[in-house]
Design an enzyme around this catalytic site. Structure first.
Site, mmCIF file in Angstrom:
data_model
loop_
_atom_site.group_PDB
_atom_site.id
_atom_site.type_symbol
_atom_site.label_atom_id
_atom_site.label_comp_id
_atom_site.label_asym_id
_atom_site.label_seq_id
_atom_site.Cartn_x
_atom_site.Cartn_y
_atom_site.Cartn_z
ATOM 1 N N ASP A 1 -5.927 -0.332 -1.146
ATOM 2 C CA ASP A 1 -6.314 -0.770 0.200
ATOM 3 C C ASP A 1 -7.792 -1.147 0.316
ATOM 4 O O ASP A 1 -8.393 -1.017 1.382
ATOM 5 C CB ASP A 1 -5.978 0.312 1.243
ATOM 6 C CG ASP A 1 -4.520 0.684 1.215
ATOM 7 O OD1 ASP A 1 -3.699 -0.195 0.915
ATOM 8 O OD2 ASP A 1 -4.199 1.856 1.506
ATOM 9 N N ASN B 1 5.310 -0.907 -2.547
ATOM 10 C CA ASN B 1 4.378 0.169 -2.172
ATOM 11 C C ASN B 1 3.055 -0.461 -1.738
ATOM 12 O O ASN B 1 2.287 0.121 -0.989
ATOM 13 C CB ASN B 1 4.170 1.171 -3.330
ATOM 14 C CG ASN B 1 3.891 0.513 -4.675
ATOM 15 O OD1 ASN B 1 4.015 -0.694 -4.830
ATOM 16 N ND2 ASN B 1 3.508 1.322 -5.659
ATOM 17 N N THR C 1 0.430 6.273 -8.971
ATOM 18 C CA THR C 1 1.658 5.498 -8.875
ATOM 19 C C THR C 1 2.281 5.433 -10.267
ATOM 20 O O THR C 1 1.769 6.052 -11.211
ATOM 21 C CB THR C 1 1.387 4.103 -8.254
ATOM 22 O OG1 THR C 1 2.642 3.497 -7.956
ATOM 23 C CG2 THR C 1 0.569 3.208 -9.179
ATOM 24 N N ARG D 1 15.311 2.843 -20.191
ATOM 25 C CA ARG D 1 16.142 1.729 -20.662
ATOM 26 C C ARG D 1 17.519 1.699 -20.002
ATOM 27 O O ARG D 1 18.500 1.308 -20.617
ATOM 28 C CB ARG D 1 16.252 1.749 -22.195
ATOM 29 C CG ARG D 1 14.912 1.432 -22.831
ATOM 30 C CD ARG D 1 14.773 1.986 -24.198
ATOM 31 N NE ARG D 1 14.773 3.429 -24.182
ATOM 32 C CZ ARG D 1 14.731 4.188 -25.280
ATOM 33 N NH1 ARG D 1 14.719 3.622 -26.468
ATOM 34 N NH2 ARG D 1 14.719 5.497 -25.182
ATOM 35 N N GLN E 1 -2.353 -1.618 -5.741
ATOM 36 C CA GLN E 1 -2.884 -0.253 -5.821
ATOM 37 C C GLN E 1 -4.368 -0.308 -6.237
ATOM 38 O O GLN E 1 -5.035 -1.280 -5.937
ATOM 39 C CB GLN E 1 -2.058 0.616 -6.781
ATOM 40 C CG GLN E 1 -0.670 0.981 -6.254
ATOM 41 C CD GLN E 1 0.353 -0.125 -6.378
ATOM 42 O OE1 GLN E 1 0.608 -0.618 -7.472
ATOM 43 N NE2 GLN E 1 0.956 -0.519 -5.283
ATOM 44 N N GLY F 1 0.588 -3.113 0.218
ATOM 45 C CA GLY F 1 0.536 -3.802 1.504
ATOM 46 C C GLY F 1 -0.790 -4.528 1.559
ATOM 47 O O GLY F 1 -1.839 -3.892 1.638
ATOM 48 N N HIS F 2 -0.765 -5.836 1.438
ATOM 49 C CA HIS F 2 -2.001 -6.623 1.357
ATOM 50 C C HIS F 2 -2.151 -7.460 2.624
ATOM 51 O O HIS F 2 -1.293 -8.287 2.941
ATOM 52 C CB HIS F 2 -1.967 -7.520 0.106
ATOM 53 C CG HIS F 2 -1.948 -6.741 -1.174
ATOM 54 N ND1 HIS F 2 -1.930 -7.315 -2.413
ATOM 55 C CD2 HIS F 2 -1.975 -5.397 -1.393
ATOM 56 C CE1 HIS F 2 -1.931 -6.369 -3.346
ATOM 57 N NE2 HIS F 2 -1.953 -5.205 -2.747
ATOM 58 N N GLY G 1 -8.971 -4.105 0.088
ATOM 59 C CA GLY G 1 -9.135 -5.437 0.694
ATOM 60 C C GLY G 1 -8.814 -6.533 -0.319
ATOM 61 O O GLY G 1 -9.315 -7.663 -0.208
ATOM 62 N N LYS G 2 -7.950 -6.206 -1.272
ATOM 63 C CA LYS G 2 -7.594 -7.177 -2.322
ATOM 64 C C LYS G 2 -6.955 -8.431 -1.720
ATOM 65 O O LYS G 2 -7.245 -9.545 -2.139
ATOM 66 C CB LYS G 2 -6.604 -6.527 -3.318
ATOM 67 C CG LYS G 2 -7.192 -5.309 -4.032
ATOM 68 C CD LYS G 2 -6.172 -4.625 -4.923
ATOM 69 C CE LYS G 2 -5.044 -3.946 -4.184
ATOM 70 N NZ LYS G 2 -5.450 -2.766 -3.368
ATOM 71 N N GLY H 1 -16.017 -8.431 7.522
ATOM 72 C CA GLY H 1 -14.974 -8.481 8.549
ATOM 73 C C GLY H 1 -13.657 -8.835 7.894
ATOM 74 O O GLY H 1 -13.634 -9.285 6.752
HETATM 75 P P1 GDP Z 1 -5.322 -4.271 0.078
HETATM 76 O O1 GDP Z 1 -4.106 -3.432 -0.098
HETATM 77 O O2 GDP Z 1 -6.362 -3.994 -0.952
HETATM 78 O O3 GDP Z 1 -5.019 -5.748 0.182
HETATM 79 O O4 GDP Z 1 -5.960 -3.834 1.475
HETATM 80 P P2 GDP Z 1 -5.167 -3.549 2.859
HETATM 81 O O5 GDP Z 1 -4.788 -4.844 3.459
HETATM 82 O O6 GDP Z 1 -4.109 -2.527 2.676
HETATM 83 O O7 GDP Z 1 -6.303 -2.825 3.694
HETATM 84 C C1 GDP Z 1 -7.525 -3.438 3.952
HETATM 85 C C2 GDP Z 1 -7.723 -3.487 5.485
HETATM 86 O O8 GDP Z 1 -9.074 -3.789 5.763
HETATM 87 C C3 GDP Z 1 -6.917 -4.591 6.155
HETATM 88 O O9 GDP Z 1 -6.574 -4.162 7.431
HETATM 89 C C4 GDP Z 1 -7.913 -5.754 6.202
HETATM 90 O O10 GDP Z 1 -7.627 -6.673 7.254
HETATM 91 C C5 GDP Z 1 -9.194 -5.021 6.456
HETATM 92 N N1 GDP Z 1 -10.412 -5.643 5.923
HETATM 93 C C6 GDP Z 1 -10.590 -6.303 4.755
HETATM 94 N N2 GDP Z 1 -11.902 -6.613 4.599
HETATM 95 C C7 GDP Z 1 -12.542 -6.158 5.681
HETATM 96 C C8 GDP Z 1 -13.917 -6.146 6.104
HETATM 97 O O11 GDP Z 1 -14.815 -6.608 5.410
HETATM 98 N N3 GDP Z 1 -14.188 -5.561 7.302
HETATM 99 C C9 GDP Z 1 -13.239 -5.002 8.077
HETATM 100 N N4 GDP Z 1 -13.603 -4.446 9.221
HETATM 101 N N5 GDP Z 1 -11.936 -4.984 7.719
HETATM 102 C C10 GDP Z 1 -11.610 -5.539 6.530
HETATM 103 P P1 IMO Z 2 -2.180 -1.505 -2.185
HETATM 104 O O1 IMO Z 2 -1.742 -2.553 -3.183
HETATM 105 C C1 IMO Z 2 -2.824 2.715 -1.290
HETATM 106 C C2 IMO Z 2 -0.222 5.607 -3.320
HETATM 107 C C3 IMO Z 2 0.703 6.387 -2.413
HETATM 108 C C4 IMO Z 2 0.803 7.677 -3.204
HETATM 109 C C5 IMO Z 2 0.804 7.185 -4.646
HETATM 110 C C6 IMO Z 2 2.191 7.081 -5.260
HETATM 111 O O2 IMO Z 2 -1.858 -1.868 -0.784
HETATM 112 O O3 IMO Z 2 -3.600 -1.139 -2.398
HETATM 113 P P2 IMO Z 2 4.195 5.341 -4.952
HETATM 114 O O4 IMO Z 2 4.991 4.970 -3.743
HETATM 115 O O5 IMO Z 2 3.486 4.204 -5.600
HETATM 116 O O6 IMO Z 2 4.989 6.143 -5.945
HETATM 117 O O7 IMO Z 2 3.055 6.362 -4.404
HETATM 118 O O8 IMO Z 2 0.177 5.926 -4.647
HETATM 119 N N1 IMO Z 2 -0.140 4.120 -3.192
HETATM 120 C C7 IMO Z 2 -1.028 3.377 -2.534
HETATM 121 N N2 IMO Z 2 -2.115 3.734 -1.812
HETATM 122 N N3 IMO Z 2 -2.546 1.412 -1.478
HETATM 123 C C8 IMO Z 2 -1.475 1.041 -2.211
HETATM 124 O O9 IMO Z 2 -1.225 -0.254 -2.515
HETATM 125 C C9 IMO Z 2 -0.639 2.042 -2.752
HETATM 126 N N4 IMO Z 2 0.473 2.023 -3.503
HETATM 127 C C10 IMO Z 2 0.767 3.312 -3.768
HETATM 128 O O10 IMO Z 2 0.148 6.576 -1.140
HETATM 129 O O11 IMO Z 2 -0.358 8.450 -3.019
HETATM 130 MG MG MG Z 3 -2.916 -2.080 0.986
#
Ligand code: GDP
Ligand code: IMO
Ligand code: MG
Length: 373
Positions: A13, A38, A204, A144, A189, A40-41, A15-16, A364
């Protein structure tokens, strides 16, 4: 050639999704190589706000081929739902722009049931998985006894809708790279959740680091040009497991990060645990992935914090460095020179301690709220 790789430097999470969307127009293909739904981007751009779980974050760009690589595990039901949701808002998704590896494994309902049973059985030692069947699907792969996307004919309803997307994505990527096209690999992740290099067993079930980018696509080391690490300007973790720089929930700073950063899971909606940037963990990620560039995300979330701490242990002794914060808003700043002096000092401190260049600064959630070279 070449392929560039985006990898989360912390616990996911970071911000990928935003960075992949920002960079995607320079690439012919964007490829997921590990994990499943798992992940969420989040992508926020002129077309709206999107939360992508399986489909690569390049899907909002015309002329970008999106590929789900062999290292991924796919829940066909979730994938079909995600395709439909994108189509509902006018985004084109077809076998022309979304290819799925014939070797990716299928998540079946029994994997999801097993995920929840295993978590229950772990009791106080639960991992806090996303409950999406990820671990059990990879268990079957390694044992397997799994089903691959090439076997989807066993489920006619899925085969009818997804069959046309399934192909040898390794060959497809090889052809693109041999034609001198650029390819972007989208990690899921984060390095600290990697099955081998993360905080086992609170990880994970796949390799979310650079090794997984190769095995999860079939590319070779010489294909890779840049490996870009994505870090938040602080740290979060969702689920159980060690988090050395965690801030107590009752501390107002934890509340500030949670609320200002909207730190709720993109996949599960769970509250993310919040903490300070951790130099030692970040260095472990840099070493494991060989990042040559990094992005610092969510700098704006630190606006208004009086004292910014950084966990910077020496000889295994816990030590926090304290830097002065800033009052001004950094939200949406696009020019480095417009940043408050203390924000610049914080970024300089990180560059010096991590011994790596910060290439992108995010101010942002929107695509254009970015400082980049
Ligand atoms: P990912 O899994 O790495 O793609 O990240 P997520 O989308 O799960 O979580 C990142 C969160 O931060 C999302 O709600 C984005 O919209 C938000 N975000 C990303 N970059 C920024 C930033 O520079 N500032 C703020 N305030 N939010 C950001
Ligand atoms: P993105 O790509 C944050 C965490 C779960 C748990 C552990 C194992 O959005 O960054 P799993 O369901 O994979 O067996 O859970 O890994 N986890 C994540 N945490 N961002 C993710 O993906 C995650 N994917 C798995 O919360 O701790
Ligand atoms: Mg995420």
């Amino acid at each position: 050639m070449p392929a560039d790789v985006i990898i989360g430097g912390q616990w996911g999470d970071e911000g990928k999704g935003k960075i992949v969307d920002l960079l995607a127009s320079k690439y012919s293909a964007v490829v997921r190589f590990s994990g499943g739904n798992n992940a969420g981007h989040t992508v926020i751009n002129d077309l709206g706000e999107f939360k992508l779980h399986l489909i690569p974050s390049g899907i909002l760009h015309d002329n970008v081929t999106c590929i789900i690589g062999n290292g991924c595990v796919i829940d066909p039901k979730v994938l079909l739902y995600e395709i439909d949701k994108l189509k509902d808002v006018g985004i084109k998704v077809s076998p022309k722009n979304l290819m799925i590896s014939d070797k990716a494994h299928i998540i079946l309902p029994r994997h999801i049931e097993k995920d929840s049973e295993q978590e229950k059985a772990r009791g106080d030692f639960k991992i806090g998985t996303t409950g999406r069947g990820i671990g059990p699907a990879y268990m079957d792969k390694v044992a397997r006894s799994g089903h691959r996307m090439e076997n989807i004919a066993e489920w006619p309803e899925w085969e009818e809708k997804l069959g046309g997307h399934i192909t040898s994505t390794q060959k497809l990527l090889r052809d693109l790279l041999d034609k001198d096209e650029n390819v972007l690999l989208e990690g899921a992740q984060g390095a600290l959740l990697d099955i081998d290099h993360g905080s086992y067993p609170f990880v994970t079930s796949s390799n979310s680091t650079i090794g997984g980018a190769l095995t999860g696509t079939g590319l070779v080391p010489s294909d890779i040009r840049d490996t870009i690490g994505i870090f938040k300007a602080y740290a979060t973790r969702v689920g159980e497991g060690p988090f050395p720089s965690e801030i107590e929930k009752s501390n107002p700073v934890a509340k500030h990060l949670l609320e200002k950063g909207h730190e709720f899971g993109t996949t599960t909606g769970r509250e993310r645990r919040c903490g300070w940037f951790d130099i030692e963990s970040a260095k472990h990620s840099i070493m494991t992935n060989g990042f040559n560039k990094i992005a610092i995300m969510k700098l704006d979330v630190l606006d208004g914090i009086k004292e910014i701490k950084v966990l910077n242990n020496i000889d295994n002794k816990i030590k926090y460095d304290t830097l002065s914060g800033w009052d001004q808003s950094t939200i949406g700043i696009k020019d480095y020179s417009d940043l408050p002096e203390n924000a610049k000092k914080y970024l300089n401190y990180l560059e010096k301690e991590l011994e790596i260049k910060i290439d992108i600064i995010s101010t942002g959630p929107k695509r254009d709220q970015t400082i980049s070279n």
